[in-house]
Motif scaffolding. Structure first.
Motif, PDB file in Angstrom:
ATOM      1  N   ARG A  58      14.914  -0.296   4.167  1.00 49.98           N
ATOM      2  CA  ARG A  58      16.261  -0.449   3.615  1.00 49.98           C
ATOM      3  C   ARG A  58      16.286   0.167   2.216  1.00 49.98           C
ATOM      4  NH1 ARG A  58      19.569  -0.909   7.388  1.00 49.98           N
ATOM      5  NH2 ARG A  58      19.097  -2.530   8.862  1.00 49.98           N
ATOM      6  N   SER A  59      17.441   0.651   1.846  1.00 50.51           N
ATOM      7  CA  SER A  59      17.615   1.253   0.522  1.00 50.51           C
ATOM      8  C   SER A  59      17.752   0.147  -0.522  1.00 50.51           C
ATOM      9  CB  SER A  59      18.853   2.154   0.529  1.00 50.51           C
ATOM     10  OG  SER A  59      19.013   2.768  -0.721  1.00 50.51           O
ATOM     11  N   ASP A  60      16.685  -0.587  -0.660  1.00 47.71           N
ATOM     12  CA  ASP A  60      16.622  -1.723  -1.569  1.00 47.71           C
ATOM     13  C   ASP A  60      15.363  -1.532  -2.417  1.00 47.71           C
ATOM     14  OD1 ASP A  60      16.046  -4.162  -2.776  1.00 47.71           O
ATOM     15  OD2 ASP A  60      16.278  -5.341  -0.948  1.00 47.71           O
ATOM     16  N   PRO A  61      15.508  -1.379  -3.727  1.00 49.65           N
ATOM     17  CA  PRO A  61      14.336  -1.144  -4.565  1.00 49.65           C
ATOM     18  C   PRO A  61      13.212  -2.162  -4.358  1.00 49.65           C
ATOM     19  CG  PRO A  61      16.316  -0.768  -5.838  1.00 49.65           C
ATOM     20  CD  PRO A  61      16.759  -1.344  -4.505  1.00 49.65           C
ATOM     21  N   GLY A  62      13.535  -3.365  -3.955  1.00 46.72           N
ATOM     22  CA  GLY A  62      12.515  -4.365  -3.677  1.00 46.72           C
ATOM     23  C   GLY A  62      11.651  -4.017  -2.466  1.00 46.72           C
ATOM     24  N   ARG A  63      12.136  -3.106  -1.617  1.00 45.02           N
ATOM     25  CA  ARG A  63      11.392  -2.694  -0.426  1.00 45.02           C
ATOM     26  C   ARG A  63      10.546  -1.446  -0.669  1.00 45.02           C
ATOM     27  NH1 ARG A  63      10.289  -6.186   2.793  1.00 45.02           N
ATOM     28  NH2 ARG A  63      10.210  -4.739   4.503  1.00 45.02           N
ATOM     29  N   PHE A  64      10.705  -0.794  -1.798  1.00 41.46           N
ATOM     30  CA  PHE A  64       9.972   0.447  -2.050  1.00 41.46           C
ATOM     31  C   PHE A  64       8.465   0.217  -2.092  1.00 41.46           C
ATOM     32  CE2 PHE A  64      13.799   2.409  -4.489  1.00 41.46           C
ATOM     33  CZ  PHE A  64      14.550   2.365  -3.340  1.00 41.46           C
ATOM     34  N   ARG A  65       8.050  -0.982  -2.483  1.00 41.56           N
ATOM     35  CA  ARG A  65       6.608  -1.256  -2.525  1.00 41.56           C
ATOM     36  C   ARG A  65       6.002  -1.198  -1.124  1.00 41.56           C
ATOM     37  NH1 ARG A  65       7.560  -7.471  -3.493  1.00 41.56           N
ATOM     38  NH2 ARG A  65       9.264  -6.982  -3.041  1.00 41.56           N
ATOM     39  N   VAL A  66       6.801  -1.530  -0.100  1.00 40.01           N
ATOM     40  CA  VAL A  66       6.328  -1.419   1.283  1.00 40.01           C
ATOM     41  C   VAL A  66       5.987   0.035   1.585  1.00 40.01           C
ATOM     42  CG1 VAL A  66       7.020  -1.642   3.708  1.00 40.01           C
ATOM     43  CG2 VAL A  66       7.623  -3.435   2.061  1.00 40.01           C
ATOM     44  N   ALA A  67       6.860   0.945   1.165  1.00 38.66           N
ATOM     45  CA  ALA A  67       6.629   2.377   1.386  1.00 38.66           C
ATOM     46  C   ALA A  67       5.403   2.853   0.608  1.00 38.66           C
ATOM     47  CB  ALA A  67       7.863   3.176   0.981  1.00 38.66           C
ATOM     48  N   ARG A  68       5.242   2.379  -0.625  1.00 36.36           N
ATOM     49  CA  ARG A  68       4.087   2.798  -1.424  1.00 36.36           C
ATOM     50  C   ARG A  68       2.779   2.338  -0.787  1.00 36.36           C
ATOM     51  NH1 ARG A  68       7.721   1.282  -5.688  1.00 36.36           N
ATOM     52  NH2 ARG A  68       6.694  -0.741  -5.893  1.00 36.36           N
ATOM     53  N   ARG A  69       2.734   1.105  -0.340  1.00 35.29           N
ATOM     54  CA  ARG A  69       1.517   0.589   0.301  1.00 35.29           C
ATOM     55  C   ARG A  69       1.228   1.324   1.610  1.00 35.29           C
ATOM     56  NH1 ARG A  69       2.913  -5.715  -0.594  1.00 35.29           N
ATOM     57  NH2 ARG A  69       2.438  -5.793  -2.803  1.00 35.29           N
ATOM     58  N   TRP A  70       2.276   1.553   2.395  1.00 37.43           N
ATOM     59  CA  TRP A  70       2.148   2.266   3.665  1.00 37.43           C
ATOM     60  C   TRP A  70       1.546   3.649   3.426  1.00 37.43           C
ATOM     61  CZ3 TRP A  70       5.306   6.617   4.864  1.00 37.43           C
ATOM     62  CH2 TRP A  70       5.187   7.085   6.169  1.00 37.43           C
ATOM     63  N   LEU A  71       2.127   4.374   2.474  1.00 36.08           N
ATOM     64  CA  LEU A  71       1.674   5.723   2.176  1.00 36.08           C
ATOM     65  C   LEU A  71       0.253   5.736   1.616  1.00 36.08           C
ATOM     66  CD1 LEU A  71       2.277   8.721   2.077  1.00 36.08           C
ATOM     67  CD2 LEU A  71       3.392   8.341  -0.143  1.00 36.08           C
ATOM     68  N   ALA A  72      -0.038   4.847   0.691  1.00 40.16           N
ATOM     69  CA  ALA A  72      -1.389   4.785   0.113  1.00 40.16           C
ATOM     70  C   ALA A  72      -2.424   4.489   1.193  1.00 40.16           C
ATOM     71  CB  ALA A  72      -1.448   3.732  -0.988  1.00 40.16           C
ATOM     72  N   GLY A  73      -2.083   3.632   2.139  1.00 37.64           N
ATOM     73  CA  GLY A  73      -2.998   3.322   3.228  1.00 37.64           C
ATOM     74  C   GLY A  73      -3.274   4.521   4.113  1.00 37.64           C
ATOM     75  N   ILE A  74      -2.229   5.248   4.463  1.00 34.83           N
ATOM     76  CA  ILE A  74      -2.388   6.441   5.302  1.00 34.83           C
ATOM     77  C   ILE A  74      -3.230   7.492   4.584  1.00 34.83           C
ATOM     78  CG2 ILE A  74      -1.150   8.419   6.289  1.00 34.83           C
ATOM     79  CD1 ILE A  74       1.133   6.440   6.905  1.00 34.83           C
ATOM     80  N   LEU A  75      -2.930   7.728   3.320  1.00 33.40           N
ATOM     81  CA  LEU A  75      -3.681   8.729   2.563  1.00 33.40           C
ATOM     82  C   LEU A  75      -5.137   8.314   2.392  1.00 33.40           C
ATOM     83  CD1 LEU A  75      -1.019   9.676  -0.131  1.00 33.40           C
ATOM     84  CD2 LEU A  75      -1.675  10.995   1.909  1.00 33.40           C
ATOM     85  N   GLY A  76      -5.371   7.033   2.147  1.00 35.65           N
ATOM     86  CA  GLY A  76      -6.737   6.542   2.020  1.00 35.65           C
ATOM     87  C   GLY A  76      -7.532   6.733   3.307  1.00 35.65           C
ATOM     88  N   GLU A  77      -6.901   6.453   4.442  1.00 33.29           N
ATOM     89  CA  GLU A  77      -7.570   6.646   5.732  1.00 33.29           C
ATOM     90  C   GLU A  77      -7.865   8.122   5.993  1.00 33.29           C
ATOM     91  OE1 GLU A  77      -5.287   4.855   8.839  1.00 33.29           O
ATOM     92  OE2 GLU A  77      -5.422   2.865   7.928  1.00 33.29           O
ATOM     93  N   ALA A  78      -7.050   8.996   5.407  1.00 32.33           N
ATOM     94  CA  ALA A  78      -7.238  10.432   5.591  1.00 32.33           C
ATOM     95  C   ALA A  78      -8.249  11.020   4.604  1.00 32.33           C
ATOM     96  CB  ALA A  78      -5.897  11.157   5.453  1.00 32.33           C
ATOM     97  N   GLY A  79      -8.827  10.164   3.746  1.00 41.38           N
ATOM     98  CA  GLY A  79      -9.852  10.645   2.828  1.00 41.38           C
ATOM     99  C   GLY A  79      -9.354  11.014   1.444  1.00 41.38           C
ATOM    100  N   TRP A  80      -8.092  10.737   1.149  1.00 41.01           N
ATOM    101  CA  TRP A  80      -7.576  10.979  -0.189  1.00 41.01           C
ATOM    102  C   TRP A  80      -7.975   9.806  -1.069  1.00 41.01           C
ATOM    103  CZ3 TRP A  80      -2.596  14.008  -1.114  1.00 41.01           C
ATOM    104  CH2 TRP A  80      -2.416  14.981  -0.145  1.00 41.01           C
ATOM    105  N   PHE A  81      -8.068  10.036  -2.379  1.00 35.73           N
ATOM    106  CA  PHE A  81      -8.422   8.941  -3.264  1.00 35.73           C
ATOM    107  C   PHE A  81      -7.912   9.201  -4.672  1.00 35.73           C
ATOM    108  CE2 PHE A  81     -11.839  11.983  -3.167  1.00 35.73           C
ATOM    109  CZ  PHE A  81     -12.205  12.134  -4.486  1.00 35.73           C
TER     110      PHE A  81
END
Length: 75
Positions: free
Chosen positions: A13-36
């Motif tokens: 949802r376009s709710d700033p309180g939900r943006f942390r969900v996107a940040r965690r999701w993205l950080a997890g995917i990148l971490g699994e792909a070997g980014w750091f």
């Protein structure tokens, strides 16, 4: 997309309180792909700013809009 690309999708949802969900999701995917470290932080910050802009300008500050995110990783 070329063969071997991994596509991940998320919508929030376009709710700033939900943006942390996107940040965690993205950080997890990148971490699994070997980014750091700084690489992950830079991409996460850019996506967070894009979400903020979508909320502010695309949805006129409303919190009932939808933000679609997609990431493609080359295998």
């Amino acid at each position: 997309m070329p063969d071997g690309d991994q596509i991940e999708r998320l919508w929030i949802r376009s709710d700033p309180g939900r943006f942390r969900v996107a940040r965690r999701w993205l950080a997890g995917i990148l971490g699994e792909a070997g980014w750091f470290g700084e690489e992950v932080r830079d991409v996460v910050v850019a996506v967070s700013e894009a979400c903020s802009n979508a909320h502010r300008y695309g949805d006129d500050g409303r919190m009932d809009g939808k933000i679609d995110l997609e990431i493609a990783l080359n295998a």
